[in-house]
Design a protein around this motif. Sequence first.
Motif, PDB file in Angstrom:
ATOM      1  N   ALA A   8       1.883  11.332   1.960  1.00 58.51           N
ATOM      2  CA  ALA A   8       0.421  11.846   2.144  1.00 58.51           C
ATOM      3  C   ALA A   8       0.205  12.373   3.815  1.00 58.51           C
ATOM      4  O   ALA A   8       0.790  12.001   4.473  1.00 58.51           O
ATOM      5  CB  ALA A   8      -0.578  10.560   1.719  1.00 58.51           C
TER       6      ALA A   8
ATOM      7  N   ARG B  56      -6.832   0.983   0.211  1.00 58.55           N
ATOM      8  CA  ARG B  56      -7.451   1.020  -1.317  1.00 58.55           C
ATOM      9  C   ARG B  56      -6.119   0.440  -2.021  1.00 58.55           C
ATOM     10  O   ARG B  56      -5.031   0.524  -1.643  1.00 58.55           O
ATOM     11  CB  ARG B  56      -7.567   2.287  -1.832  1.00 58.55           C
ATOM     12  CG  ARG B  56      -8.870   3.186  -1.099  1.00 58.55           C
ATOM     13  CD  ARG B  56      -8.666   4.684  -1.824  1.00 58.55           C
ATOM     14  NE  ARG B  56      -8.735   4.680  -3.034  1.00 58.55           N
ATOM     15  CZ  ARG B  56      -8.702   5.769  -3.947  1.00 58.55           C
ATOM     16  NH1 ARG B  56      -8.930   6.834  -3.137  1.00 58.55           N
ATOM     17  NH2 ARG B  56      -8.918   5.732  -5.205  1.00 58.55           N
TER      18      ARG B  56
ATOM     19  N   VAL C 182       0.798  -1.158  -0.001  1.00 55.20           N
ATOM     20  CA  VAL C 182       0.048  -0.118  -0.078  1.00 55.20           C
ATOM     21  C   VAL C 182       0.774   1.328  -0.053  1.00 55.20           C
ATOM     22  O   VAL C 182       2.021   1.203   0.698  1.00 55.20           O
ATOM     23  CB  VAL C 182      -0.997   0.128   1.214  1.00 55.20           C
ATOM     24  CG1 VAL C 182      -1.766   1.259   1.336  1.00 55.20           C
ATOM     25  CG2 VAL C 182      -2.009  -1.018   1.096  1.00 55.20           C
ATOM     26  N   ASP C 183       0.548   2.059  -0.886  1.00 55.44           N
ATOM     27  CA  ASP C 183       1.331   3.219  -1.038  1.00 55.44           C
ATOM     28  C   ASP C 183       0.789   4.509  -0.369  1.00 55.44           C
ATOM     29  O   ASP C 183       0.035   5.208  -0.672  1.00 55.44           O
ATOM     30  CB  ASP C 183       1.384   3.754  -2.479  1.00 55.44           C
ATOM     31  CG  ASP C 183       2.526   4.902  -2.681  1.00 55.44           C
ATOM     32  OD1 ASP C 183       3.197   5.314  -1.865  1.00 55.44           O
ATOM     33  OD2 ASP C 183       2.247   5.463  -3.823  1.00 55.44           O
ATOM     34  N   ILE C 184       1.380   4.762   0.883  1.00 54.48           N
ATOM     35  CA  ILE C 184       0.951   6.066   1.504  1.00 54.48           C
ATOM     36  C   ILE C 184       2.123   7.020   2.120  1.00 54.48           C
ATOM     37  O   ILE C 184       1.885   7.979   2.483  1.00 54.48           O
ATOM     38  CB  ILE C 184       0.405   5.469   2.869  1.00 54.48           C
ATOM     39  CG1 ILE C 184       1.223   4.842   3.898  1.00 54.48           C
ATOM     40  CG2 ILE C 184      -0.997   4.732   2.822  1.00 54.48           C
ATOM     41  CD1 ILE C 184       0.814   4.501   5.185  1.00 54.48           C
TER      42      ILE C 184
ATOM     43  N   ASN D 196      -7.640   6.351 -10.769  1.00 53.21           N
ATOM     44  CA  ASN D 196      -7.194   6.348  -9.223  1.00 53.21           C
ATOM     45  C   ASN D 196      -8.415   7.445  -8.611  1.00 53.21           C
ATOM     46  O   ASN D 196      -8.158   7.463  -6.897  1.00 53.21           O
ATOM     47  CB  ASN D 196      -5.882   6.789  -8.725  1.00 53.21           C
ATOM     48  CG  ASN D 196      -4.986   5.696  -9.150  1.00 53.21           C
ATOM     49  OD1 ASN D 196      -5.069   4.504  -8.603  1.00 53.21           O
ATOM     50  ND2 ASN D 196      -4.066   5.694 -10.242  1.00 53.21           N
TER      51      ASN D 196
ATOM     52  N   LYS E  53      -5.846   5.932   1.588  1.00 53.10           N
ATOM     53  CA  LYS E  53      -4.944   5.309   0.730  1.00 53.10           C
ATOM     54  C   LYS E  53      -4.828   3.808   1.419  1.00 53.10           C
ATOM     55  O   LYS E  53      -4.392   2.983   0.687  1.00 53.10           O
ATOM     56  CB  LYS E  53      -3.805   6.059   0.522  1.00 53.10           C
ATOM     57  CG  LYS E  53      -3.678   7.137  -0.510  1.00 53.10           C
ATOM     58  CD  LYS E  53      -2.554   7.452  -0.838  1.00 53.10           C
ATOM     59  CE  LYS E  53      -2.478   8.498  -2.189  1.00 53.10           C
ATOM     60  NZ  LYS E  53      -1.049   8.874  -2.467  1.00 53.10           N
TER      61      LYS E  53
ATOM     62  N   VAL F 150      -5.386  11.678   3.819  1.00 56.07           N
ATOM     63  CA  VAL F 150      -5.026  11.064   2.858  1.00 56.07           C
ATOM     64  C   VAL F 150      -4.551   9.719   2.958  1.00 56.07           C
ATOM     65  O   VAL F 150      -4.770   8.869   2.291  1.00 56.07           O
ATOM     66  CB  VAL F 150      -4.402  11.724   1.721  1.00 56.07           C
ATOM     67  CG1 VAL F 150      -3.992  10.956   0.492  1.00 56.07           C
ATOM     68  CG2 VAL F 150      -4.805  13.360   1.355  1.00 56.07           C
TER      69      VAL F 150
ATOM     70  N   CYS G  57      -7.972  -3.684  -1.986  1.00 56.33           N
ATOM     71  CA  CYS G  57      -7.243  -3.770  -0.497  1.00 56.33           C
ATOM     72  C   CYS G  57      -7.065  -5.036  -0.007  1.00 56.33           C
ATOM     73  O   CYS G  57      -8.290  -5.827   0.091  1.00 56.33           O
ATOM     74  CB  CYS G  57      -7.799  -2.863   0.429  1.00 56.33           C
ATOM     75  SG  CYS G  57      -6.832  -2.755   1.964  1.00 56.33           S
TER      76      CYS G  57
ATOM     77  N   ARG H 102      -4.681   0.271  -6.241  1.00 54.68           N
ATOM     78  CA  ARG H 102      -4.339   1.507  -7.131  1.00 54.68           C
ATOM     79  C   ARG H 102      -4.015   0.953  -8.612  1.00 54.68           C
ATOM     80  O   ARG H 102      -3.929  -0.188  -8.810  1.00 54.68           O
ATOM     81  CB  ARG H 102      -3.242   2.108  -6.595  1.00 54.68           C
ATOM     82  CG  ARG H 102      -1.790   1.480  -6.644  1.00 54.68           C
ATOM     83  CD  ARG H 102      -0.744   2.432  -6.102  1.00 54.68           C
ATOM     84  NE  ARG H 102       0.585   2.069  -6.116  1.00 54.68           N
ATOM     85  CZ  ARG H 102       1.004   0.903  -5.233  1.00 54.68           C
ATOM     86  NH1 ARG H 102       0.247   0.406  -3.965  1.00 54.68           N
ATOM     87  NH2 ARG H 102       2.145   0.555  -5.127  1.00 54.68           N
TER      88      ARG H 102
END
Length: 285
Positions: free
Chosen positions: A75, A86, A70-72, A124, A83, A79, A136, A88
């Motif tokens: 952020a 979720r 997961v790319d956070i 996205n 993310k 946000v 996810c 992507r």
Amino acid sequence: MAPVLISALEADYILRGIDDNLRADGRGRLDYREVVLETGLITQAHGSARCRLGEGTDVLVGVKVDIGNVDIDGADEDVATLKAKRGRVVCNVECSPIASQQFAGRGADDINNELTQMMSRVLNGPQGGLNLEKLCIIPGKACWIVYVDALAIIHDLGDGDVEFDLSDDVEEWERIEGWEQVPISVTLNKIGSRHIVDATPLEELTTGAKLHVMVNRNGKICGLQKSGSGSIEHSLLGEMVQTGRSLGQSLINSLDKMLYQEEYDINEKRKRNTPIEKLGFFAAI
């Protein structure tokens, strides 16, 4: 970018034709060339399609799905919280330098970046149609990444790590929820005081500005992006948006019919190649 090669006479000829709603190839301003759609061409991909317009434009698309983190990063808290739940979509667009003189030198890089960013932003975002929360796997840790559906069974190993059992049976795969609401992009070229769709290479060279209109099957405008150095008057902008909405819905309906026919043909071929026992027919002994 390499210098564009079009004479003043050619540009004037194109401009006059568009004013008269008669382009050099006989089409009107809002007419597309014949659309040919093929699917399942790249065996290494989870999905693929090739779309051709007439004898000119030819686009090949492959879609792969993989598991990633997961790319956070970078952020803010709100946000990052969104993310963390979720998956992507990662997009990449490349235009071959041999396709058009516009793509020579750094021209290709410019349009590649522009189209990549546009697709990534729309797909996205909430307007992209896809339910990214369904991608996810473990909030804050793992998710499916769609590179432009699979069933996952998660087993906790007790130390915080996880093991995934992924099915390679096509019959168990699922389509990504919301796929039917993914928008299509209609590109309108402003030439003189008019606008056209599906521009030819020479028409591209006389274009002052472009407007990309992203619209879904319900007619909802999902995104707008202007490109080119020229301006678009406010009154013309509204007209171009409405044109994009109308043509977009029509294109989606046409593409749906092609896809349904392809799916039907594939299923019929699969039935012909399936042993009769698997179809539920048993010979009486």
